[in-house]
Design a protein around this motif. Structure first.
Motif, PDB file in Angstrom:
ATOM      1  N   GLU A 230      -7.135  15.828  -0.032  1.00 46.14           N
ATOM      2  CA  GLU A 230      -7.151  14.423  -0.405  1.00 46.14           C
ATOM      3  C   GLU A 230      -5.754  13.831  -0.375  1.00 46.14           C
ATOM      4  O   GLU A 230      -4.797  14.437  -0.837  1.00 46.14           O
ATOM      5  N   GLN A 231      -5.662  12.664   0.191  1.00 49.19           N
ATOM      6  CA  GLN A 231      -4.389  11.945   0.267  1.00 49.19           C
ATOM      7  C   GLN A 231      -4.661  10.532  -0.221  1.00 49.19           C
ATOM      8  O   GLN A 231      -5.104   9.677   0.545  1.00 49.19           O
ATOM      9  N   PRO A 232      -4.431  10.270  -1.509  1.00 50.94           N
ATOM     10  CA  PRO A 232      -4.798   8.961  -2.045  1.00 50.94           C
ATOM     11  C   PRO A 232      -3.904   7.840  -1.535  1.00 50.94           C
ATOM     12  O   PRO A 232      -2.710   8.053  -1.286  1.00 50.94           O
TER      13      PRO A 232
ATOM     14  N   THR B 178      -7.520   5.627  -7.499  1.00 51.50           N
ATOM     15  CA  THR B 178      -8.182   6.549  -6.581  1.00 51.50           C
ATOM     16  C   THR B 178      -9.009   7.547  -7.383  1.00 51.50           C
ATOM     17  O   THR B 178      -8.837   7.687  -8.594  1.00 51.50           O
ATOM     18  N   SER B 179      -9.887   8.242  -6.705  1.00 54.59           N
ATOM     19  CA  SER B 179     -10.765   9.183  -7.398  1.00 54.59           C
ATOM     20  C   SER B 179      -9.973  10.399  -7.844  1.00 54.59           C
ATOM     21  O   SER B 179      -8.933  10.725  -7.264  1.00 54.59           O
ATOM     22  N   PRO B 180     -10.462  11.100  -8.876  1.00 57.41           N
ATOM     23  CA  PRO B 180      -9.788  12.335  -9.270  1.00 57.41           C
ATOM     24  C   PRO B 180      -9.744  13.304  -8.095  1.00 57.41           C
ATOM     25  O   PRO B 180     -10.689  13.378  -7.309  1.00 57.41           O
TER      26      PRO B 180
ATOM     27  N   ALA C 290      -0.767  15.956  -4.820  1.00 58.76           N
ATOM     28  CA  ALA C 290      -2.047  15.283  -4.651  1.00 58.76           C
ATOM     29  C   ALA C 290      -2.630  14.874  -5.994  1.00 58.76           C
ATOM     30  O   ALA C 290      -3.665  15.355  -6.412  1.00 58.76           O
ATOM     31  N   ALA C 291      -1.924  13.990  -6.692  1.00 58.88           N
ATOM     32  CA  ALA C 291      -2.419  13.537  -7.991  1.00 58.88           C
ATOM     33  C   ALA C 291      -3.199  12.237  -7.830  1.00 58.88           C
ATOM     34  O   ALA C 291      -2.981  11.479  -6.887  1.00 58.88           O
ATOM     35  N   GLN C 292      -4.095  12.007  -8.766  1.00 56.11           N
ATOM     36  CA  GLN C 292      -4.847  10.754  -8.789  1.00 56.11           C
ATOM     37  C   GLN C 292      -3.887   9.594  -9.062  1.00 56.11           C
ATOM     38  O   GLN C 292      -2.926   9.733  -9.812  1.00 56.11           O
ATOM     39  N   MET C 293      -4.118   8.466  -8.431  1.00 56.53           N
ATOM     40  CA  MET C 293      -3.352   7.252  -8.715  1.00 56.53           C
ATOM     41  C   MET C 293      -4.152   6.425  -9.708  1.00 56.53           C
ATOM     42  O   MET C 293      -5.302   6.075  -9.447  1.00 56.53           O
TER      43      MET C 293
ATOM     44  N   TRP D 150       0.866  -1.180   0.000  1.00 57.88           N
ATOM     45  CA  TRP D 150       0.000   0.000   0.000  1.00 57.88           C
ATOM     46  C   TRP D 150       0.900   1.226   0.000  1.00 57.88           C
ATOM     47  O   TRP D 150       1.903   1.251   0.718  1.00 57.88           O
ATOM     48  N   ALA D 151       0.532   2.216  -0.788  1.00 55.76           N
ATOM     49  CA  ALA D 151       1.407   3.385  -0.867  1.00 55.76           C
ATOM     50  C   ALA D 151       0.601   4.664  -1.033  1.00 55.76           C
ATOM     51  O   ALA D 151      -0.541   4.658  -1.482  1.00 55.76           O
ATOM     52  N   THR D 152       1.250   5.763  -0.658  1.00 55.49           N
ATOM     53  CA  THR D 152       0.651   7.089  -0.801  1.00 55.49           C
ATOM     54  C   THR D 152       1.727   8.060  -1.265  1.00 55.49           C
ATOM     55  O   THR D 152       2.912   7.741  -1.269  1.00 55.49           O
ATOM     56  N   TRP D 153       1.297   9.256  -1.666  1.00 57.88           N
ATOM     57  CA  TRP D 153       2.273  10.310  -2.004  1.00 57.88           C
ATOM     58  C   TRP D 153       2.880  10.849  -0.716  1.00 57.88           C
ATOM     59  O   TRP D 153       2.400  10.569   0.384  1.00 57.88           O
ATOM     60  N   GLU D 154       3.889  11.696  -0.903  1.00 54.80           N
ATOM     61  CA  GLU D 154       4.552  12.258   0.269  1.00 54.80           C
ATOM     62  C   GLU D 154       3.556  13.025   1.137  1.00 54.80           C
ATOM     63  O   GLU D 154       3.447  12.814   2.318  1.00 54.80           O
ATOM     64  N   ASN D 155       2.859  13.977   0.548  1.00 57.01           N
ATOM     65  CA  ASN D 155       1.760  14.628   1.253  1.00 57.01           C
ATOM     66  C   ASN D 155       0.889  15.339   0.232  1.00 57.01           C
ATOM     67  O   ASN D 155       1.308  15.580  -0.895  1.00 57.01           O
TER      68      ASN D 155
END
Lengths: 136, 129
Positions: free
Chosen positions: B119-121, B110-112, B47-50, B37-42
């Motif tokens: 939002e933090q995908p 993830t959603s747009p 905050a781009a869509q995955m 499981w991963a996320t962006w830095e912040n």
């Protein structure tokens, strides 16, 4: 199993000592893909030393964040924390008639002061770096 | 079984029987072939869509998980279930962890992103190189 990489492009240093990079590699299976190089990477499928040798000195230099960018990050981080405190410490009580009516008038007043102080945190002179957080 | 080496360097055979031994994928965290499981830095900087199937540099991605600030236990039919409570703040990233290395393919979507600040995908990734 090792994968031999022979082409790289668009390398960008991610820190001042140039040990961390992001680069595009021409992978024999996946084609051109982004690839992150980190000294702590224990996977040996691709020889990162060979990729670094391919990059050589042909990379964009590390650009440290400006104070403006750091301030923007701190602003966002602290506003998010402020919102979280409102949502978890204030709203569940203020928005619940039973819980609210169970408080004394002094407790209700204190909660109101706390809520307003949280809302006003971004207006403090030192925000977002040297502000103080109100306590309940 | 006839095996023939042709003049052009190719090898042909009438019948080939392959016997596979035990093949085990890596279970080393962060190794090629493993999932995370991963996320962006912040959210305020990236905050781009995955997007499902897209490849990302590991340096953009951080290990992620979910934790609630107000989880509650609900008991139904004698079983205790843990649920996130109303007004719960959900944390997804530990600030002490480092980014991944290599290349990761997004295995969810993830959603747009509607708001750069809110939002933090988080979704599932597999390391492909």
């Amino acid at each position: 199993m090792s994968v031999i990489i022979t082409e790289v492009r668009n390398a960008q240093s991610l820190q001042a000592d140039n040990l961390r990079m992001v680069v595009e590699i021409n992978h024999p299976i996946h084609g051109w893909i982004p690839y992150g190089i980190d000294p702590s990477d224990a996977d040996t499928t691709i020889d990162n030393y060979e990729v670094m040798a391919l990059i050589g000195s042909d990379f964009a230099a590390y650009v440290p964040p400006t104070q403006e960018e750091l301030d923007a990050q701190a602003d966002s981080r602290n506003r998010s924390l402020r919102n979280t405190l409102l949502e978890t410490e204030v709203d569940p009580i203020v928005g619940n008639a039973l819980r609210w009516s169970a408080l004394s008038s002094e407790e209700q007043a204190a909660l109101g002061v706390y809520r307003q102080a949280l809302l006003d945190v971004p207006q403090q002179a030192g925000f977002p770096n040297t502000h103080t957080w109100p306590t309940l | 079984m006839a095996i023939t080496l042709n003049g052009n360097g190719t090898v042909t055979a009438d019948t080939v029987v392959l016997t596979a031994g035990t093949v085990t994928g890596s279970t080393t965290n962060g190794a090629v072939g493993t999932y995370a499981w991963a996320t962006w830095e912040n959210s305020n900087t990236a905050a781009a869509q995955m997007v499902f199937g897209t490849t990302y540099a590991g340096s953009l991605l951080f290990p992620a998980g979910f934790a609630s600030s107000s989880a509650t236990v609900v008991t139904t039919t004698g079983q205790e279930h843990v649920r996130y409570g109303s007004g719960s703040a959900i944390s997804v990233k530990d600030g002490t962890v480092s980014a991944f290395s290599g290349t990761w393919r997004c295995m969810g979507q993830t959603s747009p992103v509607a708001s750069a600040y809110d939002e933090q995908p988080v979704t599932l990734f597999v390391r492909i190189s």
